[in-house]
Write a protein that holds these residues in place. Structure first.
Motif, mmCIF file in Angstrom:
data_model
loop_
_atom_site.group_PDB
_atom_site.id
_atom_site.type_symbol
_atom_site.label_atom_id
_atom_site.label_comp_id
_atom_site.label_asym_id
_atom_site.label_seq_id
_atom_site.Cartn_x
_atom_site.Cartn_y
_atom_site.Cartn_z
ATOM 1 N N ARG A 139 -52.428 -17.913 53.105
ATOM 2 C CA ARG A 139 -53.377 -19.017 53.178
ATOM 3 C C ARG A 139 -54.539 -18.736 54.148
ATOM 4 N NH1 ARG A 139 -51.740 -23.765 53.297
ATOM 5 N NH2 ARG A 139 -49.514 -23.478 52.939
ATOM 6 N N ASP A 140 -54.310 -17.964 55.192
ATOM 7 C CA ASP A 140 -55.381 -17.698 56.158
ATOM 8 C C ASP A 140 -56.177 -16.452 55.833
ATOM 9 O OD1 ASP A 140 -54.875 -19.947 57.734
ATOM 10 O OD2 ASP A 140 -53.267 -18.927 58.805
ATOM 11 N N GLU A 141 -55.864 -15.815 54.718
ATOM 12 C CA GLU A 141 -56.621 -14.633 54.300
ATOM 13 C C GLU A 141 -57.824 -15.100 53.482
ATOM 14 O OE1 GLU A 141 -56.054 -11.518 55.150
ATOM 15 O OE2 GLU A 141 -54.298 -12.066 56.340
ATOM 16 N N ARG A 142 -58.999 -15.026 54.069
ATOM 17 C CA ARG A 142 -60.189 -15.558 53.406
ATOM 18 C C ARG A 142 -60.550 -14.782 52.143
ATOM 19 N NH1 ARG A 142 -63.323 -18.922 56.692
ATOM 20 N NH2 ARG A 142 -61.884 -20.058 58.039
ATOM 21 N N HIS A 143 -60.054 -13.564 52.033
ATOM 22 C CA HIS A 143 -60.384 -12.752 50.860
ATOM 23 C C HIS A 143 -59.347 -12.906 49.746
ATOM 24 C CE1 HIS A 143 -63.741 -10.708 52.774
ATOM 25 N NE2 HIS A 143 -63.015 -10.683 53.871
ATOM 26 N N VAL A 144 -58.427 -13.861 49.902
ATOM 27 C CA VAL A 144 -57.425 -14.138 48.877
ATOM 28 C C VAL A 144 -57.747 -15.491 48.252
ATOM 29 C CG1 VAL A 144 -54.986 -14.510 48.392
ATOM 30 C CG2 VAL A 144 -55.670 -12.767 50.041
ATOM 31 N N HIS A 145 -57.758 -15.528 46.927
ATOM 32 C CA HIS A 145 -58.125 -16.744 46.194
ATOM 33 C C HIS A 145 -56.980 -17.145 45.266
ATOM 34 C CE1 HIS A 145 -62.325 -15.817 47.367
ATOM 35 N NE2 HIS A 145 -61.938 -14.560 47.146
ATOM 36 N N PHE A 146 -56.650 -18.418 45.252
ATOM 37 C CA PHE A 146 -55.635 -18.948 44.335
ATOM 38 C C PHE A 146 -56.391 -19.639 43.199
ATOM 39 C CE2 PHE A 146 -53.403 -18.233 48.221
ATOM 40 C CZ PHE A 146 -52.128 -17.848 47.829
ATOM 41 N N ARG A 147 -56.553 -18.914 42.087
ATOM 42 C CA ARG A 147 -57.380 -19.398 40.990
ATOM 43 C C ARG A 147 -56.777 -18.930 39.665
ATOM 44 N NH1 ARG A 147 -62.546 -19.200 43.779
ATOM 45 N NH2 ARG A 147 -63.768 -19.605 41.902
ATOM 46 N N PRO A 148 -57.153 -19.555 38.552
ATOM 47 C CA PRO A 148 -56.709 -19.063 37.243
ATOM 48 C C PRO A 148 -57.365 -17.718 36.908
ATOM 49 C CG PRO A 148 -57.436 -21.351 37.133
ATOM 50 C CD PRO A 148 -57.877 -20.832 38.453
ATOM 51 N N ILE A 149 -56.717 -16.971 35.993
ATOM 52 C CA ILE A 149 -57.316 -15.750 35.464
ATOM 53 C C ILE A 149 -57.286 -15.818 33.943
ATOM 54 C CG2 ILE A 149 -56.632 -14.344 37.446
ATOM 55 C CD1 ILE A 149 -54.466 -13.097 35.673
ATOM 56 N N ALA A 150 -58.161 -15.050 33.315
ATOM 57 C CA ALA A 150 -58.197 -14.947 31.854
ATOM 58 C C ALA A 150 -57.700 -13.567 31.454
ATOM 59 C CB ALA A 150 -59.611 -15.176 31.339
ATOM 60 N N ALA A 151 -56.828 -13.515 30.458
ATOM 61 C CA ALA A 151 -56.306 -12.239 29.967
ATOM 62 C C ALA A 151 -56.829 -12.004 28.552
ATOM 63 C CB ALA A 151 -54.779 -12.244 29.976
ATOM 64 N N VAL A 152 -57.471 -10.858 28.353
ATOM 65 C CA VAL A 152 -57.970 -10.461 27.031
ATOM 66 C C VAL A 152 -57.514 -9.033 26.773
ATOM 67 C CG1 VAL A 152 -59.958 -12.014 27.096
ATOM 68 C CG2 VAL A 152 -60.165 -9.715 28.025
ATOM 69 N N ASP A 153 -57.329 -8.690 25.522
ATOM 70 C CA ASP A 153 -56.781 -7.365 25.215
ATOM 71 C C ASP A 153 -57.882 -6.342 24.976
ATOM 72 O OD1 ASP A 153 -54.653 -5.732 25.145
ATOM 73 O OD2 ASP A 153 -53.940 -6.283 23.148
ATOM 74 N N VAL A 154 -59.047 -6.572 25.617
ATOM 75 C CA VAL A 154 -60.128 -5.580 25.596
ATOM 76 C C VAL A 154 -60.677 -5.482 27.012
ATOM 77 C CG1 VAL A 154 -60.799 -6.026 23.203
ATOM 78 C CG2 VAL A 154 -61.884 -7.312 25.034
ATOM 79 N N ILE A 155 -61.371 -4.403 27.298
ATOM 80 C CA ILE A 155 -61.972 -4.224 28.615
ATOM 81 C C ILE A 155 -63.372 -4.811 28.580
ATOM 82 C CG2 ILE A 155 -62.756 -2.554 30.322
ATOM 83 C CD1 ILE A 155 -60.499 -0.718 29.394
ATOM 84 N N LEU A 156 -63.648 -5.764 29.462
ATOM 85 C CA LEU A 156 -64.922 -6.472 29.475
ATOM 86 C C LEU A 156 -65.888 -5.762 30.423
ATOM 87 C CD1 LEU A 156 -66.528 -8.968 28.553
ATOM 88 C CD2 LEU A 156 -65.558 -10.213 30.492
ATOM 89 N N THR A 157 -66.976 -5.214 29.880
ATOM 90 C CA THR A 157 -67.964 -4.511 30.718
ATOM 91 C C THR A 157 -69.375 -5.057 30.525
ATOM 92 O OG1 THR A 157 -68.322 -2.815 29.022
ATOM 93 C CG2 THR A 157 -66.621 -2.379 30.680
ATOM 94 N N ASP A 158 -69.517 -6.202 29.868
ATOM 95 C CA ASP A 158 -70.844 -6.771 29.643
ATOM 96 C C ASP A 158 -70.768 -8.273 29.858
ATOM 97 O OD1 ASP A 158 -73.318 -7.581 28.871
ATOM 98 O OD2 ASP A 158 -73.237 -6.741 26.840
ATOM 99 N N SER A 159 -71.369 -8.731 30.969
ATOM 100 C CA SER A 159 -71.286 -10.151 31.308
ATOM 101 C C SER A 159 -72.090 -11.029 30.354
ATOM 102 C CB SER A 159 -71.791 -10.371 32.745
ATOM 103 O OG SER A 159 -73.107 -9.894 32.878
ATOM 104 N N SER A 160 -72.922 -10.421 29.496
ATOM 105 C CA SER A 160 -73.694 -11.202 28.529
ATOM 106 C C SER A 160 -73.125 -11.124 27.116
ATOM 107 C CB SER A 160 -75.153 -10.714 28.525
ATOM 108 O OG SER A 160 -75.219 -9.360 28.122
ATOM 109 N N SER A 161 -71.946 -10.515 26.958
ATOM 110 C CA SER A 161 -71.363 -10.340 25.637
ATOM 111 C C SER A 161 -70.831 -11.654 25.077
ATOM 112 C CB SER A 161 -70.218 -9.327 25.707
ATOM 113 O OG SER A 161 -69.147 -9.854 26.464
ATOM 114 N N THR A 162 -70.511 -11.644 23.785
ATOM 115 C CA THR A 162 -69.952 -12.833 23.135
ATOM 116 C C THR A 162 -68.641 -13.230 23.785
ATOM 117 O OG1 THR A 162 -70.986 -12.186 21.044
ATOM 118 C CG2 THR A 162 -69.171 -13.781 20.942
ATOM 119 N N LEU A 163 -67.796 -12.217 24.107
ATOM 120 C CA LEU A 163 -66.511 -12.507 24.741
ATOM 121 C C LEU A 163 -66.709 -13.143 26.112
ATOM 122 C CD1 LEU A 163 -63.435 -12.385 24.865
ATOM 123 C CD2 LEU A 163 -63.623 -10.009 25.648
ATOM 124 N N ALA A 164 -67.657 -12.608 26.870
ATOM 125 C CA ALA A 164 -67.913 -13.164 28.201
ATOM 126 C C ALA A 164 -68.370 -14.620 28.081
ATOM 127 C CB ALA A 164 -68.957 -12.327 28.920
#
Length: 947
Positions: A139-164
């Motif tokens: 809890r005191d580690e500022r670089h640790v975040h408790f958040r949801p994640i998304a799992a996709v079966d492809v590698i995402l390398t374009d933040s403007s893509s349809t998947l993104a």
């Protein structure tokens, strides 16, 4: 498999992740599945009761699901963790941070329809006991975040893509994206267990820079950080059926509050370490210390409820509070000691008053069976203890975000003192406030210099690069946290110069990303040396209307903005706009700056330099925010154009013409232009962007007369060049000619006369080609001035004569008078005194007939010179006094300086040294008021020669 010791399964997808976990294990043995040949390594985790079965699944959902199911049936582990790297989806998640998944989305699920993609989300939540263990230890580690994640079966390398875009639209709270989490979660779910905990280190931003990020060993850092977090979680877990003392290496759980898992914070009975590098703040200390002092004997003054140090995040509130407390204690003001508690008001889970009172009671010796069970009784016990104490105490409540965190903790006794630190002003309470702003430039450079010397006394970069150090301090916005972070970066880059860090910060789109200290270091209070999380926490706490206004302020031209301009920018009424600005000021995200004194004073609003860059980056990263920002800038340009036009009309106004709107006098117009000048000049530079070109060019046109009258010739050069470039780009030859004319005037006044001749000659050619005789005539007049300045007086006389004739033919008596005046001055220079006197008398008479009193003042000055040439000294003195009268009426301080100078020369020639000395001093004062330092210095020199 043996029943003991207990075992936990940890799975990874990649070899680099596998190795990061393996380095934490000892006594490693390889095991092979008897049926499938699957290999696992099983080792011990030191200082814990656990063995860890480590398996590598390979990339992809299918392999992860298969190996997870196999590990669970093979080892029957008490918990399953999947540990590895991922790409960040949010701006506040940095490379090297760790995301503990509170839930996992299978982001591919859905249905494609004619109306578009219909998401059918599949979600798995983290096992409660594993998530709670993780929150407890991390809890005191500022670089640790408790958040949801998304799992996709492809590698995402374009933040403007349809998947993104799909992920942003349907899973917009996901902080990271990876490829195996949903497979692991599915297998754990179908096994009948509580599920698996997914821990991911951030190795990239899930964009086109992914390869570059990996090349910089970001994957290795991310994998290592995720492994460390996973190991910390495992060490928090107890095997099933274990008794409290079975495993001494497992920490006992902290006291819970109201049956929840929120741990009680620690209240320290000693002050945190004093900052040896504490710099500046002498005025604030002198204000704060008397508030902590004991009341004088016999005093009947009502004691303060509390004192508070307020300011934006990273401004040094805690450091000041500790420094004041240390000094107060050294004076013997608190023989009862101190209590210090960090309320973590801006962290993910702020400390509630109910938690804090337990910590304070514990520090005061009330614990175990002595601790009341009912909450109300706990507060009663706390206040009774403080009221019974005869020795004075100091209570420091650090980092409070809400009065609810501290109100019930205030002592009931008048004896003790309370010192609060907060980013928010508690305006609703009678609390004495000490507000902190930026450090001065000298204090900032001293802070960095001291930080470098404390680490290495031989580090002489600060002395070798004073200019780079000052620029670094300015880029850090003189914010102590940013300066400390910069110093840490310089210590890490000990073989590189300061200028290299300056370049890196200056060239960054968002300097807060640079000022995040790659060393992941902390300050003396254990808080990360990173600017961006502090700003992000403050921004995320804002109401949407406040956040919108802050984003728009980041787009405003100039460092600070007036209230009318803010209202135009945000498309809000003045009252609504002011209320929002006051709300932002209460959180120290904008600073009110008073300009002027008395009833004419104006308050302008300035966001901190780093906050401006931070929010501008937020706008740049969001298409909707960009569209909103473009509309705001168009509104602001329209606002500036309207009132700059009205002000310009007033400056050019002559009796008999319609009165301009808004400004009733020339003084009012100048006051508005002076106040808005920086923003107006910055807005002109928007002409470089096509969508704003025409409006910005109109604005530039309306500033030329003002800048010329105020003698801001460097600004006029910049504005004219911008206008000329924009006019050329859009093919506006007339606009280009006007810009060249203004540029020529400014260059001549700035002493760059040869350049002025070339530019004005080109302007004449452009006006001739456009058959604009009126504008051509004015430009010939200006060209004559430039020619005279370079010594080509004969050519100047020809230019003035041509200008006069063109103006006379057009019936423009006002500009004809100016041409007569310039012609007369040129004739004087050639020794034609009688001819000059007649011409300058004609110029004076024309100016008087047109009612142009500022120009009439110039004519009187010139006429006085001509009268002096022919020995008519008394008439010359009368002419100069007439010039002074007009100059004072219209606040023309440069013209007044000329008149005083001429009077000094006349009296010096007449051998009246005392009068000449007095007039030289008056000339110096007038020139100084006109922002003409060279002329002022010359006048003082002549005055000194007569002493």
């Amino acid at each position: 498999m043996p029943d003991t010791p207990p075992i936990i399964a940890v799975l990874t997808a990649l070899p680099i992740e596998y190795r990061a976990i393996r380095t934490h294990l000892t006594d490693i043995e390889t095991e092979v599945h008897p049926t499938y040949g699957t290999r696992a390594e099983v080792g011990r985790l030191p200082d814990s009761p656990w063995r860890v079965a480590l398996l590598e699944t390979g990339g992809g959902t299918h392999g992860a699901a298969t190996l997870t199911e196999r590990a669970m049936s093979w080892f029957s582990p008490e918990a399953v963790l999947f540990v590895g790297v991922a790409g960040a989806l949010k701006n506040d998640i940095e490379i090297g941070d760790v995301v503990v998944a509170t839930k996992v989305y299978a982001a591919h699920g859905g249905k494609e329809t004619p109306e578009g993609f219909m998401s059918r989300p599949e979600t798995w939540h983290a096992p409660h006991h594993l998530e709670q263990a993780a929150r407890h230890v991390l809890r005191d580690e500022r670089h640790v975040h408790f958040r949801p994640i998304a799992a996709v079966d492809v590698i995402l390398t374009d933040s403007s893509s349809t998947l993104a875009e799909l992920i942003r639209r349907h899973y917009n709270d996901a902080a990271a994206v990876e490829t195996e989490g949903s497979g692991v979660a599915t297998a754990a779910h179908f096994s009948g267990t509580a599920g698996a905990l997914i821990i991911r280190g951030i190795s990239d931003k899930a964009d086109t820079n992914k390869t570059a990020a990996n090349a910089t060993e970001a994957q290795q850092m991310a994998a290592a950080n995720a492994a460390e977090a996973a190991v910390a979680v495992i060490r928090q877990l107890k095997p099933k059926g274990a008794r409290p003392n079975d495993f001494d290496t497992v920490p006992a759980p902290e006291l819970a509050v109201n049956g929840t898992d929120n741990p009680v914070p620690i209240a320290a009975t000693t002050l945190p370490h004093r900052n040896g590098g504490f710099t500046g703040r002498s005025a604030e200390l002198s204000c704060l210390l008397p508030q902590l002092a004991p009341a004088p004997s016999g005093s009947t003054a009502v004691p303060l409820l509390a004192s508070a140090v307020t300011g934006m995040g990273g401004i040094g509130k805690t450091a000041l509070a500790i420094e004041a407390a240390q000094q107060a204690c050294s004076l013997g003001w608190f023989p009862g000691g101190t209590l210090f508690i960090d309320l973590r008001g801006y962290a993910g889970e702020p400390v509630a008053a109910d938690q804090a009172v337990l910590a304070l009671l514990d520090a005061l010796g009330v614990r175990g069976p002595d601790l009341p069970q009912q909450k109300a009784r706990q507060y009663d016990a706390y206040h009774r203890l403080l009221s019974e104490r005869k020795d004075r105490m100091l209570l420091i409540l650090d980092n409070a975000s809400d009065p609810a965190q501290f109100l019930r903790l205030l002592p009931g006794s008048d004896l003790h003192r309370v010192l609060i630190t907060s980013r928010d002003r508690p305006d609703s309470l009678p609390v004495r406030l000490t507000g902190l702003g930026e450090l001065t430039s000298d204090e900032s450079t001293a802070l960095v210099t001291r930080a470098l010397h404390d680490a290495d006394e031989h580090d002489d970069r600060a002395e070798r690069e004073p200019d780079a150090l000052r620029e670094l301090a300015a880029l850090c916005g003189h914010l102590p946290l940013a300066l400390q972070t910069a110093a840490a970066l310089l210590r890490r880059r000990r073989h590189r110069d300061i200028a290299s860090l300056v370049t890196r910060i200056r060239d960054a789109d968002d300097p807060t990303l640079v000022l995040n200290n790659g060393s992941r270091g902390t300050d003396l209070y254990g808080r990360p040396l990173a600017v961006r999380p502090v700003l992000d926490d403050s921004y995320r706490r804002l109401h949407p209307d406040q956040a919108r206004l802050l984003r728009l302020l980041a787009l405003a031209p100039g460092p600070e903005t007036g209230p009318e301009a803010v209202a135009a920018l945000a498309d809000l009424g003045m009252e609504t706009s002011l209320c929002l600005l006051e709300d932002l000021a209460a959180t120290h995200l904008v600073t009110p700056i008073q300009v002027g004194q008395g009833p004419t004073a104006v308050v302008r609003w300035r966001p901190h330099h780093l906050l401006r860059r931070f929010t501008a980056a937020i706008v740049a990263a969001d298409a909707n925010f960009q569209k909103e920002g473009e509309a705001a800038r168009e509104r602001l340009l329209a606002f500036y154009c309207r009132w700059a036009t009205a002000a310009d009309d007033r400056l050019r106004w002559l009796p008999g013409r319609p009165a301009p709107e808004r400004f009733a006098s020339r003084a009012q117009a100048l006051a508005w232009l002076d106040t808005e000048r920086v923003g107006l000049l910055a807005a002109v530079q928007w002409a470089q962007e096509k969508k704003y070109t025409r409006a910005a060019v109109r604005l530039a046109e309306r500033l030329a007369e003002y800048l010329s009258q105020r003698r801001y010739f460097d600004d006029l050069i910049t504005v004219a060049r911008t206008r000329r470039k924009a006019a050329r780009r859009i093919g506006d030859r007339q606009g280009e000619a006007v810009a060249c004319n203004n540029l020529g005037i400014a260059l001549r006044e700035a002493g760059r006369t040869e350049e002025a001749v070339d530019v004005l000659t080109h302007a004449c050619d452009l006006f001739q080609a456009a058959k604009d005789r009126h504008s051509e005539a004015g430009t010939w007049n200006n060209l004559g001035n430039a020619l005279q300045a370079v010594g080509r007086v004969g050519k100047a006389i020809e230019a003035f004569t041509h200008a006069r004739d063109l103006h006379r033919a057009a019936g423009d008596r006002l500009r004809e008078a100016a041409a007569w005046g310039n012609l007369g001055s040129a004739l004087r220079e050639t020794g034609q005194a009688k001819e000059a006197l007649a011409v300058l008398t004609r110029a004076r008479d024309l100016h008087r007939s047109t009612g142009d009193h500022p120009a009439e003042a110039t004519a009187w000055n010139n006429l006085g010179n001509a009268l002096g040439d022919v020995g008519r000294v008394e008439e010359a003195i009368e002419a100069y006094n007439k010039a002074l009268e007009n100059c004072h009426n219209f606040e023309d301080w440069y013209g007044a300086g000329l008149a005083f100078r001429n009077l000094a020369v006349v009296h010096e020639t007449a051998r009246h040294p005392a009068e000449a000395h007095a007039f030289w001093l008056k000339a110096a004062d007038a020139y100084a008021q006109a922002d003409a330092p060279t002329e002022a210095a010359h006048a003082r020199t002549w005055a000194k020669a007569l002493e």
